[in-house]
Design an enzyme around this catalytic site. Structure first.
Site, PDB file in Angstrom:
ATOM      1  N   TYR A 156       1.087  -1.191  -0.127  1.00  0.00           N
ATOM      2  CA  TYR A 156       0.191   0.037   0.085  1.00  0.00           C
ATOM      3  C   TYR A 156       0.793   1.295  -0.074  1.00  0.00           C
ATOM      4  O   TYR A 156       0.623   2.178  -0.749  1.00  0.00           O
ATOM      5  CB  TYR A 156      -1.006  -0.182   1.168  1.00  0.00           C
ATOM      6  CG  TYR A 156      -1.994   1.079   1.030  1.00  0.00           C
ATOM      7  CD1 TYR A 156      -2.926   1.092   0.660  1.00  0.00           C
ATOM      8  CD2 TYR A 156      -1.815   2.151   2.053  1.00  0.00           C
ATOM      9  CE1 TYR A 156      -4.119   2.132   0.378  1.00  0.00           C
ATOM     10  CE2 TYR A 156      -2.893   3.183   2.195  1.00  0.00           C
ATOM     11  CZ  TYR A 156      -3.806   3.033   1.417  1.00  0.00           C
ATOM     12  OH  TYR A 156      -4.875   4.148   1.393  1.00  0.00           O
ATOM     13  N   ASP A 157       1.983   1.288   0.967  1.00  0.00           N
ATOM     14  CA  ASP A 157       2.764   2.500   0.977  1.00  0.00           C
ATOM     15  C   ASP A 157       3.285   2.849  -0.124  1.00  0.00           C
ATOM     16  O   ASP A 157       3.380   4.114  -0.815  1.00  0.00           O
ATOM     17  CB  ASP A 157       3.609   2.339   2.253  1.00  0.00           C
ATOM     18  CG  ASP A 157       3.004   2.076   3.442  1.00  0.00           C
ATOM     19  OD1 ASP A 157       1.879   1.976   3.650  1.00  0.00           O
ATOM     20  OD2 ASP A 157       3.737   1.775   4.479  1.00  0.00           O
ATOM     21  N   GLU A 158       4.118   1.840  -0.688  1.00  0.00           N
ATOM     22  CA  GLU A 158       4.948   2.071  -1.901  1.00  0.00           C
ATOM     23  C   GLU A 158       4.026   2.003  -3.209  1.00  0.00           C
ATOM     24  O   GLU A 158       4.658   2.875  -4.068  1.00  0.00           O
ATOM     25  CB  GLU A 158       6.179   1.134  -1.851  1.00  0.00           C
ATOM     26  CG  GLU A 158       7.022   1.146  -0.996  1.00  0.00           C
ATOM     27  CD  GLU A 158       7.988   2.117  -0.952  1.00  0.00           C
ATOM     28  OE1 GLU A 158       7.618   3.135  -1.456  1.00  0.00           O
ATOM     29  OE2 GLU A 158       9.120   2.093  -0.420  1.00  0.00           O
ATOM     30  N   PHE A 202     -12.852   0.149  17.446  1.00  0.00           N
ATOM     31  CA  PHE A 202     -13.674   0.373  18.892  1.00  0.00           C
ATOM     32  C   PHE A 202     -14.856   0.740  18.929  1.00  0.00           C
ATOM     33  O   PHE A 202     -15.434   0.241  19.933  1.00  0.00           O
ATOM     34  CB  PHE A 202     -12.891   1.743  19.003  1.00  0.00           C
ATOM     35  CG  PHE A 202     -11.151   1.596  19.342  1.00  0.00           C
ATOM     36  CD1 PHE A 202     -10.662   0.445  19.288  1.00  0.00           C
ATOM     37  CD2 PHE A 202     -10.643   2.631  19.710  1.00  0.00           C
ATOM     38  CE1 PHE A 202      -9.307   0.303  19.646  1.00  0.00           C
ATOM     39  CE2 PHE A 202      -9.244   2.547  19.770  1.00  0.00           C
ATOM     40  CZ  PHE A 202      -8.512   1.189  19.933  1.00  0.00           C
ATOM     41  N   GLN A 220       0.358   6.040  20.993  1.00  0.00           N
ATOM     42  CA  GLN A 220       0.527   6.601  19.582  1.00  0.00           C
ATOM     43  C   GLN A 220      -0.394   7.401  19.319  1.00  0.00           C
ATOM     44  O   GLN A 220      -1.533   7.197  19.714  1.00  0.00           O
ATOM     45  CB  GLN A 220       0.561   5.474  18.545  1.00  0.00           C
ATOM     46  CG  GLN A 220      -0.710   4.375  18.493  1.00  0.00           C
ATOM     47  CD  GLN A 220      -0.757   3.313  19.285  1.00  0.00           C
ATOM     48  OE1 GLN A 220      -0.213   3.363  20.487  1.00  0.00           O
ATOM     49  NE2 GLN A 220      -1.064   2.145  18.856  1.00  0.00           N
ATOM     50  N   THR A 221      -0.216   8.365  18.358  1.00  0.00           N
ATOM     51  CA  THR A 221      -1.300   9.305  17.958  1.00  0.00           C
ATOM     52  C   THR A 221      -1.746   9.266  16.578  1.00  0.00           C
ATOM     53  O   THR A 221      -1.223   8.856  15.512  1.00  0.00           O
ATOM     54  CB  THR A 221      -0.832  10.725  18.275  1.00  0.00           C
ATOM     55  OG1 THR A 221       0.305  10.993  17.266  1.00  0.00           O
ATOM     56  CG2 THR A 221      -0.245  11.027  19.574  1.00  0.00           C
ATOM     57  N   GLN A 287       3.088   8.243  15.153  1.00  0.00           N
ATOM     58  CA  GLN A 287       2.587   9.678  15.082  1.00  0.00           C
ATOM     59  C   GLN A 287       1.928   9.749  13.731  1.00  0.00           C
ATOM     60  O   GLN A 287       2.642   9.217  12.831  1.00  0.00           O
ATOM     61  CB  GLN A 287       3.675  10.753  15.384  1.00  0.00           C
ATOM     62  CG  GLN A 287       4.091  11.025  16.615  1.00  0.00           C
ATOM     63  CD  GLN A 287       5.193  11.815  16.983  1.00  0.00           C
ATOM     64  OE1 GLN A 287       6.085  11.922  16.186  1.00  0.00           O
ATOM     65  NE2 GLN A 287       4.836  12.696  17.864  1.00  0.00           N
ATOM     66  N   ARG A 288       0.782  10.671  13.647  1.00  0.00           N
ATOM     67  CA  ARG A 288       0.120  11.032  12.388  1.00  0.00           C
ATOM     68  C   ARG A 288      -0.575  12.260  12.564  1.00  0.00           C
ATOM     69  O   ARG A 288      -1.498  12.355  13.406  1.00  0.00           O
ATOM     70  CB  ARG A 288      -0.518   9.649  11.750  1.00  0.00           C
ATOM     71  CG  ARG A 288      -1.136  10.001  10.380  1.00  0.00           C
ATOM     72  CD  ARG A 288      -0.060  10.115   9.502  1.00  0.00           C
ATOM     73  NE  ARG A 288       1.127   8.871   9.427  1.00  0.00           N
ATOM     74  CZ  ARG A 288       0.882   7.898   8.896  1.00  0.00           C
ATOM     75  NH1 ARG A 288      -0.510   7.474   8.440  1.00  0.00           N
ATOM     76  NH2 ARG A 288       1.762   6.924   8.849  1.00  0.00           N
TER      77      ARG A 288
END
Length: 336
Positions: A156-158, A202, A220-221, A287-288
């Protein structure tokens, strides 16, 4: 019920192709475009999208739904293309990673070829995942990212990074009018309960009173953008005049820890769910958060829906599905 179409100046109405149009984002985008008076051609192979997301649009004479996989070329007459076709959550894009890469890269190639033939403007739904596990925070468009090219998320990323390359090469080499939007975490009604991303996970767990599973320590954000804000941003970017190719971040810069998100959902649902912790998946970013100043400057966009308000609408949607017994399993094999 869609809003009555406003009167529009001659030449202001477009015939618009939305690939992945029966998915979560795509269906909301189709709805918005119809409300603005456009003709919409929705293409989807129903791998993760579903017909029920657009059933309420089928009676509109300005809407057409076709079954199509963007891996294959498509020959239609359009003057705008939103290329959204791709499984977007790790659960889905890791199920068949080779197919995911083909969908992203061949899909981009085929849609760019169509845009070139038709003289159409085309928007690529890229992703914050092009930044990987970022070493710069918040992430501006000038940041080149920190991506593992051989990890389990790489398809997905690449794939999305390669699609951006194709878009800019078609722009430079063939003069194709492009827009590249880097979409950050988005949530809202019509997400599938088995989507696998943190908000539906959730919410469904809380509504069922099950333990809420947090991967890692929960510190983690993430930054969550409500779907209505997101599709408005895409539309503004597409029609910005004067505009530019981007890339442009579209997301909500309000940052929250995963643990605080879980607690907020417990509070909003009145659930008795407890938090449980599991190992963090490989290459999961810590983080994002988007820098959205470019979107504000280029086309006057910023998100307006607060997380608490957007979650209430999302919870009501999933609660309705649960009450009606309509949690349908996702298709396990793609349409060939």
């Amino acid at each position: 019920m869609l809003e009555e179409r406003p009167s529009r100046a001659p030449g202001d109405q477009h015939r618009i192709l939305v690939t992945g149009g029966a998915g979560f984002l795509g269906s909301h985008l189709c709805e918005q475009l119809l409300a603005l008076g456009h003709d919409v051609l929705c293409a989807d192979n129903f791998f993760t999208g579903t017909r029920r997301n657009v059933e309420h649009l089928l009676s509109d004479p300005h809407f057409e739904l076709i079954s199509h996989d963007v891996i294959q070329p498509l020959d239609v007459e359009v003057d705008r293309i939103y290329n959204l076709a791709c499984p977007a959550s790790p659960v889905h894009y890791q199920r068949d990673p080779v197919y995911t890469t083909k969908t992203i890269v061949l899909g981009a190639f085929n849609m760019l070829d169509l845009a070139k033939r038709q003289g159409a403007r085309i928007l690529q739904a890229s992703t914050s995942e092009v930044y990987g596990d970022p070493g710069v925070h918040p992430q501006p468009e000038s940041y080149w990212g920190n991506v593992n090219p051989v990890g389990v998320r790489s398809c997905y990323d690449e794939g999305k990074r390669c699609a951006e390359t194709l878009f800019f090469d078609y722009h430079r080499q063939h003069g194709v009018d492009i827009r590249v939007a880097r979409i950050f975490n988005t949530y809202g009604p019509r997400m599938h309960p088995e989507d696998g991303r943190v908000v539906p996970n959730f919410v469904v767990q809380a509504l069922r009173g099950n333990p809420i599973t947090i991967y890692g320590n929960g510190l983690q954000t993430r930054s969550f953008c409500f779907v209505d804000d997101l599709v408005e941003g895409l539309g503004r970017f597409m029609e910005a005049n004067p505009g530019g190719p981007g890339p442009v971040n579209i997301g909500n810069p309000a940052e929250v820890t995963v643990r605080d998100l879980a607690q907020l959902i417990i509070d909003l649902t009145g659930s008795s769910s407890k938090l449980v912790f599991a190992p963090l998946p490989p290459d999961d970013p810590t983080q994002r958060r988007p820098d959205v100043s470019a979107a504000a400057q280029m086309f006057g966009w910023q998100p307006g829906v607060q997380l608490r308000d957007g979650l209430r609408k999302t919870i009501a949607y999933f609660d309705g599905l649960l009450s009606a017994g309509e949690f349908l399993p996702l298709r396990r094999e793609r349409v060939r």
